[in-house]
Design a protein around this motif. Structure first.
Motif, PDB file in Angstrom:
ATOM      1  N   ARG A   1       0.838  -1.215   0.000  1.00  0.00           N
ATOM      2  CA  ARG A   1       0.000   0.000   0.000  1.00  0.00           C
ATOM      3  C   ARG A   1       0.867   1.257   0.000  1.00  0.00           C
ATOM      4  O   ARG A   1       0.537   2.246  -0.649  1.00  0.00           O
ATOM      5  CB  ARG A   1      -0.925  -0.014   1.228  1.00  0.00           C
ATOM      6  N   LEU A   2       1.987   1.201   0.729  1.00  0.00           N
ATOM      7  CA  LEU A   2       2.877   2.367   0.749  1.00  0.00           C
ATOM      8  C   LEU A   2       3.525   2.591  -0.617  1.00  0.00           C
ATOM      9  O   LEU A   2       3.764   3.729  -1.007  1.00  0.00           O
ATOM     10  CB  LEU A   2       3.971   2.180   1.804  1.00  0.00           C
ATOM     11  N   MET A   3       3.797   1.512  -1.346  1.00  0.00           N
ATOM     12  CA  MET A   3       4.374   1.646  -2.694  1.00  0.00           C
ATOM     13  C   MET A   3       3.458   2.455  -3.601  1.00  0.00           C
ATOM     14  O   MET A   3       3.908   3.293  -4.381  1.00  0.00           O
ATOM     15  CB  MET A   3       4.619   0.265  -3.305  1.00  0.00           C
ATOM     16  N   VAL A   4       2.163   2.197  -3.489  1.00  0.00           N
ATOM     17  CA  VAL A   4       1.173   2.944  -4.288  1.00  0.00           C
ATOM     18  C   VAL A   4       1.209   4.417  -3.894  1.00  0.00           C
ATOM     19  O   VAL A   4       1.183   5.315  -4.746  1.00  0.00           O
ATOM     20  CB  VAL A   4      -0.246   2.358  -4.082  1.00  0.00           C
ATOM     21  N   MET A   5       1.305   4.671  -2.572  1.00  0.00           N
ATOM     22  CA  MET A   5       1.349   6.052  -2.080  1.00  0.00           C
ATOM     23  C   MET A   5       2.611   6.777  -2.547  1.00  0.00           C
ATOM     24  O   MET A   5       2.581   7.974  -2.840  1.00  0.00           O
ATOM     25  CB  MET A   5       1.279   6.071  -0.551  1.00  0.00           C
ATOM     26  N   VAL A   6       3.731   6.039  -2.626  1.00  0.00           N
ATOM     27  CA  VAL A   6       4.990   6.638  -3.091  1.00  0.00           C
ATOM     28  C   VAL A   6       4.813   7.181  -4.503  1.00  0.00           C
ATOM     29  O   VAL A   6       5.180   8.319  -4.801  1.00  0.00           O
ATOM     30  CB  VAL A   6       6.144   5.595  -3.056  1.00  0.00           C
ATOM     31  N   ARG A   7       4.215   6.366  -5.379  1.00  0.00           N
ATOM     32  CA  ARG A   7       3.994   6.796  -6.770  1.00  0.00           C
ATOM     33  C   ARG A   7       3.041   7.994  -6.837  1.00  0.00           C
ATOM     34  O   ARG A   7       3.221   8.904  -7.651  1.00  0.00           O
ATOM     35  CB  ARG A   7       3.427   5.635  -7.602  1.00  0.00           C
ATOM     36  N   GLN A   8       2.024   7.982  -5.968  1.00  0.00           N
ATOM     37  CA  GLN A   8       1.072   9.095  -5.952  1.00  0.00           C
ATOM     38  C   GLN A   8       1.762  10.385  -5.515  1.00  0.00           C
ATOM     39  O   GLN A   8       1.556  11.441  -6.103  1.00  0.00           O
ATOM     40  CB  GLN A   8      -0.100   8.770  -5.011  1.00  0.00           C
ATOM     41  N   GLU A   9       2.592  10.283  -4.472  1.00  0.00           N
ATOM     42  CA  GLU A   9       3.303  11.473  -3.982  1.00  0.00           C
ATOM     43  C   GLU A   9       4.280  11.996  -5.039  1.00  0.00           C
ATOM     44  O   GLU A   9       4.428  13.201  -5.218  1.00  0.00           O
ATOM     45  CB  GLU A   9       4.060  11.149  -2.688  1.00  0.00           C
ATOM     46  N   GLU A  10       4.936  11.078  -5.749  1.00  0.00           N
ATOM     47  CA  GLU A  10       5.864  11.478  -6.808  1.00  0.00           C
ATOM     48  C   GLU A  10       5.149  12.226  -7.928  1.00  0.00           C
ATOM     49  O   GLU A  10       5.640  13.224  -8.440  1.00  0.00           O
ATOM     50  CB  GLU A  10       6.578  10.248  -7.389  1.00  0.00           C
ATOM     51  N   SER A  11       3.958  11.726  -8.304  1.00  0.00           N
ATOM     52  CA  SER A  11       3.207  12.362  -9.394  1.00  0.00           C
ATOM     53  C   SER A  11       2.685  13.742  -8.995  1.00  0.00           C
ATOM     54  O   SER A  11       2.521  14.622  -9.841  1.00  0.00           O
ATOM     55  CB  SER A  11       2.035  11.470  -9.825  1.00  0.00           C
ATOM     56  N   GLN A  12       2.437  13.931  -7.693  1.00  0.00           N
ATOM     57  CA  GLN A  12       1.952  15.236  -7.227  1.00  0.00           C
ATOM     58  C   GLN A  12       3.077  16.256  -7.112  1.00  0.00           C
ATOM     59  O   GLN A  12       2.838  17.453  -7.062  1.00  0.00           O
ATOM     60  CB  GLN A  12       1.264  15.075  -5.860  1.00  0.00           C
ATOM     61  N   MET A  13       4.325  15.777  -7.029  1.00  0.00           N
ATOM     62  CA  MET A  13       5.466  16.689  -6.915  1.00  0.00           C
ATOM     63  C   MET A  13       6.479  16.388  -8.015  1.00  0.00           C
ATOM     64  O   MET A  13       7.594  15.948  -7.754  1.00  0.00           O
ATOM     65  CB  MET A  13       6.131  16.536  -5.547  1.00  0.00           C
ATOM     66  N   PRO A  14       6.100  16.572  -9.290  1.00  0.00           N
ATOM     67  CA  PRO A  14       6.992  16.196 -10.397  1.00  0.00           C
ATOM     68  C   PRO A  14       8.251  17.044 -10.483  1.00  0.00           C
ATOM     69  O   PRO A  14       9.249  16.617 -11.010  1.00  0.00           O
ATOM     70  CB  PRO A  14       6.110  16.388 -11.633  1.00  0.00           C
ATOM     71  N   SER A  15       8.201  18.284  -9.983  1.00  0.00           N
ATOM     72  CA  SER A  15       9.354  19.189 -10.117  1.00  0.00           C
ATOM     73  C   SER A  15      10.272  19.145  -8.904  1.00  0.00           C
ATOM     74  O   SER A  15      11.124  20.005  -8.743  1.00  0.00           O
ATOM     75  CB  SER A  15       8.864  20.626 -10.330  1.00  0.00           C
ATOM     76  N   GLN A  16      10.087  18.156  -8.040  1.00  0.00           N
ATOM     77  CA  GLN A  16      10.893  18.061  -6.829  1.00  0.00           C
ATOM     78  C   GLN A  16      12.319  17.658  -7.194  1.00  0.00           C
ATOM     79  O   GLN A  16      12.616  16.515  -7.493  1.00  0.00           O
ATOM     80  CB  GLN A  16      10.277  17.024  -5.882  1.00  0.00           C
ATOM     81  N   ALA A  17      13.226  18.618  -7.211  1.00  0.00           N
ATOM     82  CA  ALA A  17      14.631  18.345  -7.562  1.00  0.00           C
ATOM     83  C   ALA A  17      15.501  19.378  -6.871  1.00  0.00           C
ATOM     84  O   ALA A  17      15.041  20.441  -6.446  1.00  0.00           O
ATOM     85  CB  ALA A  17      14.822  18.414  -9.072  1.00  0.00           C
ATOM     86  N   VAL A  18      16.787  19.059  -6.752  1.00  0.00           N
ATOM     87  CA  VAL A  18      17.733  19.981  -6.113  1.00  0.00           C
ATOM     88  C   VAL A  18      17.933  21.177  -7.035  1.00  0.00           C
ATOM     89  O   VAL A  18      18.181  21.025  -8.231  1.00  0.00           O
ATOM     90  CB  VAL A  18      19.076  19.274  -5.840  1.00  0.00           C
ATOM     91  N   LYS A  19      17.838  22.376  -6.461  1.00  0.00           N
ATOM     92  CA  LYS A  19      17.999  23.609  -7.247  1.00  0.00           C
ATOM     93  C   LYS A  19      19.004  24.528  -6.561  1.00  0.00           C
ATOM     94  O   LYS A  19      19.280  24.386  -5.390  1.00  0.00           O
ATOM     95  CB  LYS A  19      16.649  24.322  -7.392  1.00  0.00           C
ATOM     96  N   GLY A  20      19.497  25.503  -7.332  1.00  0.00           N
ATOM     97  CA  GLY A  20      20.437  26.462  -6.776  1.00  0.00           C
ATOM     98  C   GLY A  20      21.874  26.019  -6.947  1.00  0.00           C
ATOM     99  O   GLY A  20      22.159  24.927  -7.443  1.00  0.00           O
ATOM    100  N   GLY A  21      22.816  26.879  -6.488  1.00  0.00           N
ATOM    101  CA  GLY A  21      24.234  26.551  -6.543  1.00  0.00           C
ATOM    102  C   GLY A  21      24.704  26.167  -7.930  1.00  0.00           C
ATOM    103  O   GLY A  21      24.284  26.726  -8.942  1.00  0.00           O
ATOM    104  N   ALA A  22      25.578  25.177  -8.013  1.00  0.00           N
ATOM    105  CA  ALA A  22      26.143  24.734  -9.285  1.00  0.00           C
ATOM    106  C   ALA A  22      25.089  24.101 -10.188  1.00  0.00           C
ATOM    107  O   ALA A  22      25.280  24.004 -11.403  1.00  0.00           O
ATOM    108  CB  ALA A  22      27.275  23.739  -9.034  1.00  0.00           C
ATOM    109  N   PHE A  23      23.966  23.660  -9.604  1.00  0.00           N
ATOM    110  CA  PHE A  23      22.913  23.012 -10.399  1.00  0.00           C
ATOM    111  C   PHE A  23      22.230  23.996 -11.345  1.00  0.00           C
ATOM    112  O   PHE A  23      21.684  23.601 -12.362  1.00  0.00           O
ATOM    113  CB  PHE A  23      21.872  22.372  -9.478  1.00  0.00           C
TER     114      PHE A  23
END
Length: 534
Positions: A392-414
């Motif tokens: 059940r948590l695996m399903v939730m992981v995919r749902q959370e990922e789809s709701q936050m598609p732009s979640q990535a490290v930003k700033g600095g050298a990136f």
């Protein structure tokens, strides 16, 4: 009416309800796995109990390497600013573990204060004593990179005579503690110093079971010529192959990770591509953090189950009154046979068992009379967690990922390589001519026109069959040529005019030069006669 189903059994049948993945992991660990760990004294043998902060913490990156391989400089390069407690030099400068974390103001929190803070995932480091805590600190500073990840800088691993100087704490054990909790482990090597010292070898072996988190960086590669670099890379892979016992080749990133000019710029493109790949890997950590924690919980649960079987088997074999000490020695010596017996009885993979020699050493210091017999209720709870709750948590992981598609490290050298003309591959391949006023294909169009008119166009266009014969001469696979046709047939009429044919040949040239084809035709490649209809 009497109910023959116990309250525990009814509760097990009811699915656990969680609002978030981290909350679910926290509840499952505290409710189902922790009781098993405590009952069989798992924490005395393997890893301390996990705290709520462990589930809520940001992804962490652990940097490990011999002194003067550029670990601190690497962090400085990522953040694009200095951090409190930072010291850089050719000698062993960083003599502490420094957790570089986000904070509203710049400052340093000493180790002893850090391990009593319930909001930070370091409380269990208290077990390593003052000798370690005096060499542990947290550097806080406001930085956009640290909004998404935390970075752990480590003391340089010693080589030669320096290895004989005791640190006063178990360095390999501390690194193993961090390895269990971090999301990425980066091993740094200096292109000029490839010797893997005894201490470094011991450290790499301590990172066993975490090979999926390990990435290797061959730093300062701009200081040697291309031919030497090939030899150094080969020597590094050979050395690592003897220590990291996995069938897969470890991913090695080659480059010069600092903001100074390249000393030998011959391999500039290689370094840029490698840096881009490494940055993408680090940027993916926040998106995959929940999945990593879920994976670590499953690994921990499997080990805890095996540990329970080992302890209960030893308890079962112990006499009640006489000969306890001699029986204990006999059982420890025959632990390998007990492993095999448990493996057969419970169909457990050999890879799930703890290291035999290490387990024997730990068991010799234990009082077997305090061990507990097998308690199926606790094991059933963990089995239920692995079979049902985790799914059940695996399903939730995919749902959370789809709701936050732009979640990535930003700033600095990136930020430096993301946009603008200095982005990786800008103006190359399909991007060539992106800033030109003229159509980039025009300069080669006369050559392509000569071929076009030999294919007997009708009403200024050639058929797919005619184009196919010519395009097949490139020897590219049909899947690639099919994509090129789709991109070149701008008006989607199943025929190619002279401009579309020239475009198709330009895209073939792009592919033959080793570049990737675009998913959609970029605006600057659209033929001039077709732009009026855009």
């Amino acid at each position: 009416m009497f109910s023959w189903v116990s309250r525990d059994a009814r509760r097990r049948k009811e699915p656990e309800l969680f609002r978030t993945v981290s909350e679910g992991l926290k509840q499952l660990y505290a409710g189902k796995l922790l009781p098993l760990e405590e009952y069989y004294r798992f924490h005395d043998f393997h890893s301390p109990a996990l705290e709520p902060a462990d589930w809520e913490s940001k992804p962490m990156v652990l940097l490990v390497g011999q002194y003067s391989t550029g670990k601190t400089t690497f962090i400085r390069h990522l953040l694009e600013q200095d951090f409190p407690g930072m010291r850089i030099g050719p000698e062993p400068t960083t003599d502490s573990f420094i957790a570089v974390m986000c904070g509203e103001t710049e400052g340093v929190i000493p180790g002893n204060a850090l391990v009593v803070d319930p909001r930070r995932p370091f409380r269990k480091l208290n077990a390593f004593g003052n000798a370690f805590l005096n060499r542990f600190m947290c550097a806080q500073l406001p930085n956009p990179v640290l909004d998404s990840i935390s970075i752990i800088d480590t003391p340089g691993i010693l080589s030669g005579e320096k290895q004989r100087i005791s640190r006063g704490y178990d360095f390999a054990a501390v690194l193993e503690w961090f390895a269990e909790r971090v999301d990425r482990i980066i091993l740094l090597f200096d292109a000029h110093k490839l010797d893997i010292s005894d201490e470094f070898s011991e450290v790499i072996k301590a990172l066993k079971n975490h090979e999926d988190k390990i990435r290797v960086v061959l730093n300062k590669a701009d200081q040697i010529e291309t031919q030497q670099l090939m030899r150094v890379y080969g020597a590094l892979m050979w050395s690592l192959g003897k220590i990291i016992n996995t069938p897969e080749v470890v991913r090695v990133y080659i480059g010069s990770f600092w903001s100074h000019p390249l000393l030998i710029p011959d391999n500039r493109k290689l370094f840029e591509a490698e840096e881009q790949d490494l940055f993408k890997d680090i940027q993916s950590l926040p998106r995959n953090a929940a999945l990593r924690k879920l994976n670590d919980l499953i690994k921990r649960a499997r080990l805890a189950k095996v540990h329970a079987y080992i302890i209960s088997s030893l308890k079962k074999e112990m006499p009640n009154v006489f000969g306890k000490e001699s029986k204990k020695k006999e059982l420890v010596n025959n632990l390998g046979e007990i492993y095999l017996k448990i493996e057969r009885e419970h169909q457990i993979s050999p890879g799930d068992f703890p290291n035999l020699r290490k387990m024997q050493e730990l068991l010799l210091a234990q009082d077997f009379s305090k061990f507990q017999p097998l308690k199926l209720k606790l094991l059933d709870a963990v089995d239920d967690m692995l079979a049902n709750d985790i799914a059940r948590l695996m399903v939730m992981v995919r749902q959370e990922e789809s709701q936050m598609p732009s979640q990535a490290v930003k700033g600095g050298a990136f930020e430096g390589t993301m946009n603008g003309p200095f982005g990786h591959g800008y103006g190359e391949g399909a991007g060539e001519g992106i800033d030109d006023v003229e159509w980039v294909v025009a300069k080669d169009k006369p050559t392509y026109d000569e071929i076009f008119y030999t294919l007997s166009p009708v009403n200024g266009k050639i058929t797919g069959a005619s184009a196919k014969k010519e395009m097949m001469k490139s020897k590219l696979p049909n899947t690639v040529l099919g994509k090129i046709w789709k991109l070149a047939d701008v008006d989607r009429d199943g025929l190619l005019d002279d401009e579309e044919f020239a475009l198709a040949n330009h895209l073939i040239k792009v592919k033959l030069e080793g570049h990737e084809l675009p998913a959609e035709l970029p605006t600057h490649l659209v033929p001039p006669s077709k732009r009026r209809h855009e």
